[in-house]
Design a protein around this motif. Structure first.
Motif, PDB file in Angstrom:
ATOM      1  N   THR A 132      13.450   5.734   2.789  1.00 27.37           N
ATOM      2  CA  THR A 132      13.205   5.227   1.440  1.00 27.37           C
ATOM      3  C   THR A 132      13.939   3.908   1.244  1.00 27.37           C
ATOM      4  O   THR A 132      15.129   3.802   1.557  1.00 27.37           O
ATOM      5  N   VAL A 133      13.223   2.918   0.739  1.00 27.35           N
ATOM      6  CA  VAL A 133      13.826   1.629   0.408  1.00 27.35           C
ATOM      7  C   VAL A 133      13.698   1.422  -1.093  1.00 27.35           C
ATOM      8  O   VAL A 133      12.584   1.425  -1.637  1.00 27.35           O
ATOM      9  N   GLU A 134      14.828   1.255  -1.770  1.00 28.66           N
ATOM     10  CA  GLU A 134      14.819   0.896  -3.179  1.00 28.66           C
ATOM     11  C   GLU A 134      15.050  -0.603  -3.264  1.00 28.66           C
ATOM     12  O   GLU A 134      16.092  -1.102  -2.845  1.00 28.66           O
ATOM     13  N   GLN A 148       3.568  -1.424  13.741  1.00 29.30           N
ATOM     14  CA  GLN A 148       2.263  -0.780  13.725  1.00 29.30           C
ATOM     15  C   GLN A 148       2.467   0.724  13.890  1.00 29.30           C
ATOM     16  O   GLN A 148       3.290   1.169  14.669  1.00 29.30           O
ATOM     17  N   GLY A 149       1.717   1.513  13.144  1.00 26.40           N
ATOM     18  CA  GLY A 149       1.817   2.967  13.252  1.00 26.40           C
ATOM     19  C   GLY A 149       2.616   3.599  12.136  1.00 26.40           C
ATOM     20  O   GLY A 149       2.433   4.779  11.825  1.00 26.40           O
ATOM     21  N   TRP A 150       3.526   2.833  11.529  1.00 25.51           N
ATOM     22  CA  TRP A 150       4.292   3.383  10.413  1.00 25.51           C
ATOM     23  C   TRP A 150       3.391   3.534   9.192  1.00 25.51           C
ATOM     24  O   TRP A 150       2.538   2.677   8.918  1.00 25.51           O
ATOM     25  N   ALA A 151       3.577   4.603   8.454  1.00 26.87           N
ATOM     26  CA  ALA A 151       2.895   4.764   7.175  1.00 26.87           C
ATOM     27  C   ALA A 151       3.764   4.147   6.083  1.00 26.87           C
ATOM     28  O   ALA A 151       4.988   4.257   6.129  1.00 26.87           O
ATOM     29  N   VAL A 152       3.133   3.505   5.126  1.00 29.29           N
ATOM     30  CA  VAL A 152       3.854   2.866   4.024  1.00 29.29           C
ATOM     31  C   VAL A 152       3.249   3.325   2.709  1.00 29.29           C
ATOM     32  O   VAL A 152       2.028   3.311   2.535  1.00 29.29           O
ATOM     33  N   ARG A 153       4.083   3.742   1.789  1.00 27.59           N
ATOM     34  CA  ARG A 153       3.602   4.115   0.457  1.00 27.59           C
ATOM     35  C   ARG A 153       4.511   3.510  -0.606  1.00 27.59           C
ATOM     36  O   ARG A 153       5.724   3.406  -0.406  1.00 27.59           O
ATOM     37  N   THR A 180       8.831   4.735   2.317  1.00 29.88           N
ATOM     38  CA  THR A 180       8.534   4.805   0.896  1.00 29.88           C
ATOM     39  C   THR A 180       9.288   3.702   0.166  1.00 29.88           C
ATOM     40  O   THR A 180      10.498   3.587   0.301  1.00 29.88           O
ATOM     41  N   ILE A 181       8.553   2.906  -0.587  1.00 32.90           N
ATOM     42  CA  ILE A 181       9.142   1.793  -1.327  1.00 32.90           C
ATOM     43  C   ILE A 181       9.230   2.165  -2.797  1.00 32.90           C
ATOM     44  O   ILE A 181       8.221   2.525  -3.417  1.00 32.90           O
ATOM     45  N   VAL A 182      10.432   2.088  -3.341  1.00 36.78           N
ATOM     46  CA  VAL A 182      10.617   2.213  -4.787  1.00 36.78           C
ATOM     47  C   VAL A 182      10.961   0.812  -5.263  1.00 36.78           C
ATOM     48  O   VAL A 182      12.095   0.358  -5.148  1.00 36.78           O
ATOM     49  N   GLY A 183       9.963   0.090  -5.766  1.00 42.99           N
ATOM     50  CA  GLY A 183      10.138  -1.323  -6.058  1.00 42.99           C
ATOM     51  C   GLY A 183      10.280  -1.626  -7.545  1.00 42.99           C
ATOM     52  O   GLY A 183       9.594  -1.028  -8.378  1.00 42.99           O
ATOM     53  N   LYS A 191       7.064  -7.826  -0.773  1.00 43.05           N
ATOM     54  CA  LYS A 191       5.926  -7.877   0.150  1.00 43.05           C
ATOM     55  C   LYS A 191       6.183  -6.962   1.352  1.00 43.05           C
ATOM     56  O   LYS A 191       7.268  -7.000   1.937  1.00 43.05           O
ATOM     57  N   ILE A 192       5.188  -6.172   1.697  1.00 45.72           N
ATOM     58  CA  ILE A 192       5.270  -5.308   2.875  1.00 45.72           C
ATOM     59  C   ILE A 192       4.153  -5.714   3.818  1.00 45.72           C
ATOM     60  O   ILE A 192       2.988  -5.832   3.407  1.00 45.72           O
TER      61      ILE A 192
END
Length: 199
Positions: A132-134, A148-153, A180-183, A191-192
């Protein structure tokens, strides 16, 4: 109690005080057992029996026993399922670039006002299934580069999502981590993206 938090220590019948394990600790050991089975180090019957014991374990000592013979190195003094300190990236007088070879913790906090932060995961080592990235920015920017291959939400708790751009849309590998991005951008941007595939 939140998932992954340790409860009060448990005193065993021998009078030894053992720290209690949490849900995240039990799940981490179960995952380690699944990997060992996939590598042929334990058979499926033993996998099932050990996973049952892992989910029933109350202390770290009970979890240690289940993986002691698997010879998977861990940092000195660490327990299965415990995590390194969260990584905190906060700009002061210059931009921040976290890249190259580094170890990804389970949680990352990135904060900037007017400057920029780049977090590049492409050469990093990540043993966690979920990271998780805040991310918070004022007028600055935060850029995340994932393999490549990582899932991002983008988590539903994020705000001002019009300023969050997720271009990491390549098909996800189920064996790779989920980021998981908590932005919380204000006037700035989060930007991802993923590196281009080599031809």
């Amino acid at each position: 109690m939140m998932d992954g938090e340790q409860g009060p220590a448990l005193t065993t019948s021998h009078g030894i005080v053992e720290p209690r394990a949490g849900h995240a600790d039990r799940e981490a050991v179960a995952e380690q057992l699944r990997v060992a089975a996939g590598e042929g180090r334990i058979d499926l019957a033993e996998l099932e029996e050990r996973i049952d014991r892992a989910y029933a374990a109350k202390t770290f000592g009970e979890l240690d026993v289940l993986v002691a013979d698997l010879l998977q190195e861990r940092p000195s003094g660490s327990r299965p399922g415990t995590d390194a300190e969260p990584l905190v990236l906060k700009t002061s007088l210059s931009n921040i670039k976290q890249n190259g070879r580094w170890t990804v913790p389970r949680r990352i906090t990135a904060e900037c006002k007017m400057l920029s932060i780049v977090i590049d995961f492409t050469e990093a080592t990540c043993v966690h299934r979920d990271v998780t990235v805040e991310a918070r920015c004022g007028t600055g920017s935060i850029q995340l580069i994932v393999p490549q291959g990582w899932a991002v939400r983008v988590d539903g708790a994020s705000t001002n999502t019009a300023h969050i751009s997720n271009k990491a849309t390549a098909p996800a590998d189920p064996t790779s981590p989920t980021l998981t991005i908590v932005g919380h951008p204000r006037a700035g941007r989060i930007k991802i993206k993923q590196p281009r595939r080599r031809r």
